[in-house]
Motif scaffolding. Structure first.
Motif, PDB file in Angstrom:
ATOM      1  N   ILE A  96       9.475  -9.598  -4.923  1.00  0.00           N
ATOM      2  CA  ILE A  96       7.853  -9.998  -5.815  1.00  0.00           C
ATOM      3  C   ILE A  96       8.525 -11.894  -5.233  1.00  0.00           C
ATOM      4  O   ILE A  96       8.055 -12.543  -5.467  1.00  0.00           O
ATOM      5  N   ASP A  97       9.623 -12.239  -6.677  1.00  0.00           N
ATOM      6  CA  ASP A  97       9.998 -12.730  -6.394  1.00  0.00           C
ATOM      7  C   ASP A  97      10.518 -13.610  -5.444  1.00  0.00           C
ATOM      8  O   ASP A  97      10.833 -15.255  -5.049  1.00  0.00           O
ATOM      9  N   LYS A  98      10.928 -12.365  -4.030  1.00  0.00           N
ATOM     10  CA  LYS A  98      11.592 -13.583  -3.082  1.00  0.00           C
ATOM     11  C   LYS A  98      10.106 -13.783  -1.792  1.00  0.00           C
ATOM     12  O   LYS A  98      10.262 -14.907  -1.087  1.00  0.00           O
ATOM     13  N   ILE A  99       9.278 -13.174  -2.695  1.00  0.00           N
ATOM     14  CA  ILE A  99       8.183 -13.705  -1.599  1.00  0.00           C
ATOM     15  C   ILE A  99       7.715 -15.061  -2.124  1.00  0.00           C
ATOM     16  O   ILE A  99       7.533 -15.592  -1.545  1.00  0.00           O
ATOM     17  N   MET A 100       7.234 -14.845  -2.969  1.00  0.00           N
ATOM     18  CA  MET A 100       7.383 -16.028  -3.768  1.00  0.00           C
ATOM     19  C   MET A 100       7.934 -17.446  -3.808  1.00  0.00           C
ATOM     20  O   MET A 100       7.599 -18.833  -3.409  1.00  0.00           O
ATOM     21  N   ALA A 101       9.754 -17.175  -4.058  1.00  0.00           N
ATOM     22  CA  ALA A 101      10.572 -17.882  -3.157  1.00  0.00           C
ATOM     23  C   ALA A 101      10.155 -18.808  -1.942  1.00  0.00           C
ATOM     24  O   ALA A 101      10.386 -20.252  -1.494  1.00  0.00           O
ATOM     25  N   LYS A 102       9.632 -17.393  -0.780  1.00  0.00           N
ATOM     26  CA  LYS A 102       9.902 -18.170  -0.010  1.00  0.00           C
ATOM     27  C   LYS A 102       8.553 -19.513   0.076  1.00  0.00           C
ATOM     28  O   LYS A 102       8.265 -20.531   1.137  1.00  0.00           O
ATOM     29  N   LEU A 103       7.741 -18.857  -0.617  1.00  0.00           N
ATOM     30  CA  LEU A 103       6.633 -19.908  -0.941  1.00  0.00           C
ATOM     31  C   LEU A 103       6.420 -21.284  -1.007  1.00  0.00           C
ATOM     32  O   LEU A 103       5.767 -22.070  -0.389  1.00  0.00           O
ATOM     33  N   ILE A 104       7.302 -21.205  -1.730  1.00  0.00           N
ATOM     34  CA  ILE A 104       7.501 -22.323  -2.159  1.00  0.00           C
ATOM     35  C   ILE A 104       8.247 -22.933  -1.374  1.00  0.00           C
ATOM     36  O   ILE A 104       8.137 -24.385  -1.386  1.00  0.00           O
TER      37      ILE A 104
ATOM     38  N   ASN B 140       1.386  -1.329   0.255  1.00  0.00           N
ATOM     39  CA  ASN B 140      -0.115  -0.311  -0.354  1.00  0.00           C
ATOM     40  C   ASN B 140       0.828   1.274   0.216  1.00  0.00           C
ATOM     41  O   ASN B 140       0.261   2.814  -0.039  1.00  0.00           O
ATOM     42  N   THR B 141       2.078   1.359   0.167  1.00  0.00           N
ATOM     43  CA  THR B 141       3.104   2.769   0.397  1.00  0.00           C
ATOM     44  C   THR B 141       3.967   2.573  -0.695  1.00  0.00           C
ATOM     45  O   THR B 141       4.604   4.250  -0.972  1.00  0.00           O
ATOM     46  N   LYS B 142       4.248   1.718  -1.839  1.00  0.00           N
ATOM     47  CA  LYS B 142       4.922   1.351  -2.923  1.00  0.00           C
ATOM     48  C   LYS B 142       4.672   0.665  -4.058  1.00  0.00           C
ATOM     49  O   LYS B 142       3.853  -0.424  -3.444  1.00  0.00           O
ATOM     50  N   THR B 143       5.169   0.872  -5.155  1.00  0.00           N
ATOM     51  CA  THR B 143       4.875  -0.004  -7.131  1.00  0.00           C
ATOM     52  C   THR B 143       5.875  -1.504  -5.876  1.00  0.00           C
ATOM     53  O   THR B 143       7.790  -1.308  -5.663  1.00  0.00           O
ATOM     54  N   LEU B 144       5.705  -2.402  -6.175  1.00  0.00           N
ATOM     55  CA  LEU B 144       6.432  -3.690  -5.778  1.00  0.00           C
ATOM     56  C   LEU B 144       7.433  -3.987  -7.272  1.00  0.00           C
ATOM     57  O   LEU B 144       7.013  -4.063  -8.534  1.00  0.00           O
ATOM     58  N   SER B 145       8.963  -4.266  -6.847  1.00  0.00           N
ATOM     59  CA  SER B 145      10.041  -5.088  -7.291  1.00  0.00           C
ATOM     60  C   SER B 145       9.839  -5.682  -8.012  1.00  0.00           C
ATOM     61  O   SER B 145       9.320  -6.824  -6.871  1.00  0.00           O
ATOM     62  N   GLU B 146      10.669  -6.454  -8.926  1.00  0.00           N
ATOM     63  CA  GLU B 146      10.217  -8.019  -8.928  1.00  0.00           C
ATOM     64  C   GLU B 146      11.237  -8.664  -8.331  1.00  0.00           C
ATOM     65  O   GLU B 146      10.811 -10.159  -7.513  1.00  0.00           O
ATOM     66  N   ALA B 147      12.623  -8.001  -7.760  1.00  0.00           N
ATOM     67  CA  ALA B 147      12.799  -8.727  -6.450  1.00  0.00           C
ATOM     68  C   ALA B 147      12.486  -9.156  -6.196  1.00  0.00           C
ATOM     69  O   ALA B 147      12.297 -10.244  -4.974  1.00  0.00           O
TER      70      ALA B 147
END
Length: 806
Positions: free
Chosen positions: A786-794, A777-784
């Motif tokens: 997003i990838d970090k969050i998805m890697a953590k989920l996997i 809600n405070t800024k636009t997410l960077s690809e890095a």
């Protein structure tokens, strides 16, 4: 209840129209639903007049017909073709003129018209007695007295009684108005309030006397609580036959079928005074009469020729050989009056209303007597009614009074005393009535003023007003006689607006009800009473926890429901049986439990769906409701109430084939699932039904009064999809839980959009396609990021549930 206007006029001399009387009775609380005309002869012989046969000649074209000329008192005589063999010149006969409606023996109407019989015109019909409804003979036309003038209406000749009958929608509390005398009492009060003074005339019993003392029947009452008052007298030398015409007409006017003069007389007094009576054949009474209860299982054949099994609480009228009648309900076949009876024992009593009501319900009997006894009659007129009936029986059946009146009244029922506070009366009525007006109304209602002060009145209520037991009842009586329409309205309107939180029960119910109706649900309301048999269909119910009714209407309605499930399934079954196959129902209600610590009530909200999702349409493909759609409805309800912290666990019950439990910690909020086919079979339901039971009390406690505000995000959201290969035992709830624990701040939504199992997958595996929505809600997410969050989920999916990417 039917009230004859002619009969009513025997108590009060009235000259106003029936419509005015009906309007006044309705204003007094005795709502007149309809006013019907009654004729002692159907149709009232309207259009039938006396004719004088001037000539009678043979029909030119028929051997069995005659052509007559008949004077009916008009300018020109009528030509009438008649087939009766006894018609002759000079006779006075009844003539049905053109347009007259007559009735055959089956009650079917037929209209007299101008006709042509074998080429000869006929302008009416000369009638036989069966054609007029005056008898059954069809041997020939009726021959009348020669002194009767032509044109005289037949209704006058045959003394046809014309009456108007009020159908009154009597409320259960008005036991005092269950007779013509009771209605007349109320009518008198209403007329007096309108300054119309009338005399209230009651039947006189001054001629009652004991002729001989040759037939005494002793009486004993074993339980005065069940029979507080019991009167009886013997009448000998009666002749049992048909009642006189006037008595039969009175009974027919209120819908009763005459039997014989003895029975008709007791029925007449019942509807006249409101006191049930019963006549026994004195020859069939052995020894003395005892009013008592009998052992359970005792067999008894009633007047309707049905053998009944008695309950130990049924009050019975017995002689030394056994039972004679079920007290206050129905007599016995063995002791009833017949054509050969010549002496009777006449009973008039006051029985305990609760006892009569229970016995009537047990035996599924509803008689004119039980209808009055179970609501409460006047114990003060028991002897008076007995004398009235005895005199009437002597009038219509002859005979002599052959015993003194037996009157067992050990403990007199005292009149109720009430204090009426003037200030309270004014406050409740909304207007201060003059004290003299109040006293006048009370006097017209036979309510005696025992004492008077500036504060109010000490009152004595007559014994026949069993519904007036409190001060508020007296105020209601004053108001209904004064006239609700006569109370003034104030020009100032006052209103009080209560400040209540949004978590008030009724507010939450309205919120949820509005939401469900917008989703196509219909609200239902089921009876809280149900059958105890449902306990055997569910292991979660305990027979010991049933709240049992003391006086059930029937066995099917003898306990309070422990579960709302069966109410819902009953509604589904009823609708499906009437070809309403697509249902969405919800109900707010309570369950009732008899627990060791005391009685307990629990509030629930239930949802039930079955059938198609939407109505059949050419534009949409039909699709049946399913578990996931239903779960969505339940989740929507919880979400609308602001409840988002809960856990889902599978649940196996004796009513669900598959289901889940939604809980918050140890507190169960909802149980929902697909109902087992074996349960549905019990209700003859052959289609899938889904049911949810929401513990409303628990849900309410979780609703807060705080309103959450979330600003609309300024920055974009990102979606990423994963195709996860997992074991068959893994559920979406496991994936949802792991994802939420892995990323709590930026993960906005998790959605399962595809499930696959079958070919090209290892045995014991399935594929979940899951989307993850991420947003800051405070800024636009960077690809890095997003990838970090998805890697953590996997990583967490692999470690905790052994998931792999396809």
């Amino acid at each position: 209840m039917k009230i004859s206007y002619n009969w009513l006029k025997q108590f009060i001399k009235l000259d106003q129209s029936s419509s005015d009387t009906a309007s006044l009775l309705t204003d007094l609380g005795l709502e007149v639903e309809v006013v019907e005309n009654f004729h002692s002869v159907k149709g009232g012989l309207q259009g039938v007049v006396v004719g004088h046969v001037l000539s009678c000649v043979q029909h030119p074209n028929a051997d069995r017909l005659k052509v007559t000329t008949v004077d009916i008192g008009e300018a020109a005589p009528l030509q009438i073709v008649c087939g009766a063999s006894n018609v002759a010149t000079g006779q006075k006969v009844p003539v049905a003129t053109i347009g007259t409606v007559l009735y055959d023996k089956n009650g079917e109407s037929f209209k007299i018209g101008k006709g042509k019989i074998r080429d000869v015109e006929s302008f009416g019909m000369i009638c036989a007695e069966d054609e007029l409804g005056l008898g059954t003979s069809h041997d020939g036309i009726m021959i009348l007295d020669d002194s009767i003038a032509p044109g005289t209406p037949a209704a006058t000749v045959f003394k046809v009684e014309i009456d108007e009958v009020f159908e009154i929608g009597l409320t259960p509390n008005r036991a005092d108005a269950m007779s013509h005398m009771g209605v007349a009492r109320d009518l008198r009060a209403g007329l007096l309030q309108r300054n119309i003074s009338v005399e209230f005339i009651t039947p006189s019993v001054s001629k009652f006397k004991v002729d001989k003392r040759t037939l005494k029947v002793d009486v004993a009452v074993n339980d005065i609580k069940l029979a507080p008052r019991y009167c009886g007298v013997t009448i000998s030398g009666v002749v049992v036959k048909d009642s006189p015409e006037w008595l039969q007409n009175r009974l027919r006017s209120i819908g009763l079928t005459p039997k014989n003069n003895i029975v008709d007389a007791t029925n007449y007094v019942l509807h006249e005074l409101g006191q049930p009576l019963h006549a026994f054949d004195a020859a069939k009474i052995t020894g003395k009469i005892t009013v008592k209860t009998l052992d359970a299982g005792t067999k008894f054949v009633t007047l309707d020729d049905v053998e009944r099994t008695l309950h130990e609480e049924d009050l019975m009228i017995c002689d030394e050989k056994g039972p004679l009648a079920i007290a206050g309900i129905l007599g016995g076949k063995s002791s009833g009056v017949s054509e050969i009876s010549n002496a009777i024992f006449l009973e008039s009593a006051y029985f305990n209303p609760v006892s009569i009501r229970k016995s009537a319900k047990r035996h599924q009997l509803s008689t004119d007597a039980s209808f009055r006894f179970e609501r409460g009659i006047d114990p003060s007129i028991t002897e008076y009614a007995l004398k009235r009936a005895a005199l009437l029986i002597q009038e219509v059946a002859g005979g002599e009074i052959t015993s003194d009146i037996v009157d067992i009244y050990q403990k007199k029922i005292e009149d109720c005393t009430i204090f009426l506070n003037f200030n309270k009366a004014s406050k409740l009525i909304g207007q201060e009535l003059p004290k003299e007006t109040i006293k006048k109304i009370l006097a017209s209602l036979d309510i005696k003023v025992n004492s008077m002060s500036d504060a109010g009145l000490g009152l004595v209520i007559p014994s026949y007003r069993v519904d007036v037991q409190r001060e508020i009842d007296v105020i209601e009586e004053i108001l209904r006689v004064y006239g609700y329409n006569n109370i003034n309205f104030t020009k100032k309107f006052n209103a009080t607006v209560a400040n209540s939180p949004r978590t008030e029960d009724y507010k939450l119910q309205n919120i949820v009800a509005s939401q469900l109706t917008s989703l196509g649900f219909n609200e239902m309301m089921a009876n809280s009473l149900t059958t105890p048999e449902y306990v055997s269909l569910s292991e979660s119910l305990n027979e010991q926890h049933n709240v049992t009714m003391l006086n059930p209407l029937s066995n099917d309605l003898s306990v309070m429901r422990q579960s709302m499930f069966f109410s819902a399934v009953e509604a589904v079954s009823r609708n499906i049986n009437r070809r309403s196959l697509d249902l969405k129902l919800f109900e707010f209600g309570k369950t009732y439990h008899n627990l060791p610590g005391g009685y307990e009530e629990k509030k629930h909200l239930t949802l039930t769906i079955t059938g198609s999702r939407v109505k059949e349409s050419w534009a949409k493909q039909q699709k049946q409701t399913d578990f996931f759609l239903f779960k969505g409805y339940v989740m929507a309800v919880l979400s609308r109430l602001g409840i988002d912290k809960f856990q889902n666990t599978p649940v196996a019950t004796d009513i669900f084939a598959e289901g889940i439990r939604i809980s918050a910690g140890d507190i169960t909020l909802v149980e929902l699932g697909t109902i087992k086919k074996s349960v549905l079979k019990h209700f003859d339901i052959r289609q899938e039904v889904l049911f949810a039971d929401i513990n409303w009390d628990s849900v309410r406690k979780m609703v807060t009064n705080k309103i959450k505000f979330i600003e609309i995000p300024k920055y974009p959201e990102v979606r990423r999809d994963l195709a996860l290969l997992v074991d068959e035992a893994v559920t979406f709830d496991d994936i949802y839980r792991i994802a939420r624990q892995s990323e709590k701040s930026l993960l906005r939504d998790i959605n399962l959009f595809d499930v696959y199992s079958g070919a090209n997958l290892p045995e014991g595996k399935k594929s979940y396609a899951v989307s993850f929505t991420i947003q800051d809600n405070t800024k636009t997410l960077s690809e890095a990021q997003i990838d970090k969050i998805m890697a953590k989920l996997i990583h967490n999916f692999q470690n905790e549930i052994g998931a792999t990417l396809r």
